[in-house]
Design a protein around this motif. Structure first.
Motif, short mmCIF file in Angstrom:
data_model
loop_
_atom_site.label_atom_id
_atom_site.label_comp_id
_atom_site.label_asym_id
_atom_site.label_seq_id
_atom_site.Cartn_x
_atom_site.Cartn_y
_atom_site.Cartn_z
N GLU A 133 0.84 -1.21 0.00
CA GLU A 133 0.00 0.00 0.00
C GLU A 133 0.87 1.25 0.00
O GLU A 133 0.58 2.22 -0.72
N LEU A 134 1.92 1.24 0.80
CA LEU A 134 2.82 2.39 0.86
C LEU A 134 3.52 2.60 -0.48
O LEU A 134 3.60 3.73 -0.97
N ALA A 135 3.98 1.53 -1.09
CA ALA A 135 4.65 1.64 -2.39
C ALA A 135 3.69 2.18 -3.43
O ALA A 135 4.05 3.06 -4.23
N LEU A 136 2.44 1.74 -3.41
CA LEU A 136 1.44 2.25 -4.34
C LEU A 136 1.17 3.72 -4.08
O LEU A 136 1.06 4.52 -5.01
N ALA A 137 1.06 4.10 -2.82
CA ALA A 137 0.80 5.50 -2.48
C ALA A 137 1.95 6.38 -2.96
O ALA A 137 1.72 7.49 -3.47
N VAL A 138 3.17 5.90 -2.82
CA VAL A 138 4.33 6.67 -3.27
C VAL A 138 4.33 6.79 -4.79
O VAL A 138 4.57 7.87 -5.35
N ARG A 139 4.02 5.68 -5.48
CA ARG A 139 4.02 5.70 -6.96
C ARG A 139 2.93 6.61 -7.51
O ARG A 139 3.09 7.23 -8.54
#
Length: 92
Positions: free
Chosen positions: A81-87
């Motif tokens: 989820e964090l990686a998606l939010a950053v992307r």
């Protein structure tokens, strides 16, 4: 928020590792004590107590392993989820 949740998960996993280490050290001590005891009636009672305690600890280790797997899966989900939010982060 996601980073805080990941941090909490990492903390919980570290606590599990510490508890496992304590249990392993205690079980080593129990095994050493059992080995050193003679086969007198008093020793048999103590050995039975040590074996019961080791059994309880094994049950706890099994429970912890199940919970650790669940927590690890949660951590992976949060990191995704964090990686998606950053992307997908956009400045407007």
């Amino acid at each position: 928020d996601l980073r805080a949740q990941i941090s909490q998960v990492n903390s919980k996993l570290k606590q599990f590792e510490e508890e496992v280490s304590r249990i392993e050290a205690d079980q080593k001590r129990l095994r050493e004590n059992i080995e050193s005891l003679s086969k007198t009636a008093e020793a048999k009672t103590l050995i039975a107590r040590y074996i019961a305690k080791a059994g309880e600890q094994e049950t706890r280790l099994e429970e912890m392993e199940k919970e650790r797997k669940t927590i690890t899966a949660d951590k992976q989900r949060l990191e995704a989820e964090l990686a998606l939010a950053v992307r997908t982060f956009e400045l407007k």
